[in-house]
Scaffold this active site. Sequence first.
Site, PDB file in Angstrom:
ATOM      1  N   HIS A   1       0.324  15.002   3.088  1.00  0.00           N
ATOM      2  CA  HIS A   1      -0.923  15.754   2.944  1.00  0.00           C
ATOM      3  C   HIS A   1      -1.524  16.061   4.313  1.00  0.00           C
ATOM      4  O   HIS A   1      -1.178  15.418   5.314  1.00  0.00           O
ATOM      5  CB  HIS A   1      -1.911  14.960   2.092  1.00  0.00           C
ATOM      6  CG  HIS A   1      -1.440  14.752   0.683  1.00  0.00           C
ATOM      7  ND1 HIS A   1      -2.036  15.339  -0.416  1.00  0.00           N
ATOM      8  CD2 HIS A   1      -0.393  14.024   0.185  1.00  0.00           C
ATOM      9  CE1 HIS A   1      -1.398  14.985  -1.518  1.00  0.00           C
ATOM     10  NE2 HIS A   1      -0.393  14.177  -1.177  1.00  0.00           N
TER      11      HIS A   1
ATOM     12  N   ASP B   1       1.290   7.602   2.160  1.00  0.00           N
ATOM     13  CA  ASP B   1       1.351   6.163   1.941  1.00  0.00           C
ATOM     14  C   ASP B   1       2.415   5.635   2.904  1.00  0.00           C
ATOM     15  O   ASP B   1       3.560   6.116   2.881  1.00  0.00           O
ATOM     16  CB  ASP B   1       1.798   5.839   0.520  1.00  0.00           C
ATOM     17  CG  ASP B   1       0.737   6.129  -0.530  1.00  0.00           C
ATOM     18  OD1 ASP B   1      -0.343   6.652  -0.174  1.00  0.00           O
ATOM     19  OD2 ASP B   1       0.991   5.836  -1.713  1.00  0.00           O
TER      20      ASP B   1
ATOM     21  N   SER C   1      11.108   8.736   5.329  1.00  0.00           N
ATOM     22  CA  SER C   1      11.092   9.137   6.714  1.00  0.00           C
ATOM     23  C   SER C   1       9.801   8.714   7.390  1.00  0.00           C
ATOM     24  O   SER C   1       9.162   7.751   6.987  1.00  0.00           O
ATOM     25  CB  SER C   1      11.311  10.643   6.846  1.00  0.00           C
ATOM     26  OG  SER C   1      11.704  10.948   8.169  1.00  0.00           O
TER      27      SER C   1
END
Length: 265
Positions: A142, A86, A227
């Site tokens: 992911h 996200d 980050s």
Amino acid sequence: MKIWLLRSMTELTSRKWISKLTGAFAESRLSRYLIPMFARTYGINIDEAEKPIDQYRTLNEFFTRRLKNGMRSIDQEQSALISPVDALITSCGPIEKGLLLNVKGQDYSISELLADEKQCKSYEHGYYIVLYLSPTDYHRIHAPAAGSIVSKVHLPGKVYPVNHFGLTHMKAVLSRNERLITYIKTEQCTVAAVKVGAMNVSSIFYIDPHKETVERGEELAYFAFGSTVVLLMETGTFEVDQAIKPNTKVRMGQRLGLLKRADLQ
């Protein structure tokens, strides 16, 4: 004068030991009392979290939380490259002669970003996407595509902020900060997923450091605080979706574009 002062202060606080101290507190039981305030301050949707908020023992455990099943959908197109996180797309575009052009006003050399002259040749005229994770975002990373993990590289470095100020006013933070690079060989090409550490990030962790293959959307790693992830696609192997542009919010699993073999362009 103000920018110079902020830049100087950021230089002083970019030392790894300061991030380690911050990380140590976030791992302490005392930090759990800050979780409700942290969630409110950053507008985090706690209903998506895998567990009720009072079941997280530390701030870091909450920050690296998993989501409930079904909270994100993975694009099912076989050749899709998905967002691994996200995030906000801060920059994206063609790589020109080995350069990521105009990332918040700065150009980046992929030879410096990857610290590998041999690897960077495959990406000299490819495509890049910079994905910034704010404290609001879900922080598990992911796999952007299914394939074999052919190489993993850890590059020590600083921990400058990778937010708007850091990218705009600090010199080349993406290639000066600590980086963990995963090369994933897909059916079409090899994608480089560059995970960039940042201020207050004590480490970047693999879910399973011994894993040799991944499925698209499978958990790969996580940040201990916010980050950036930079995706690099090899020359002639990526067709970006029209909706993918700078300053666009994306969710993990969302299609960024389609991968293709370089000989099919």
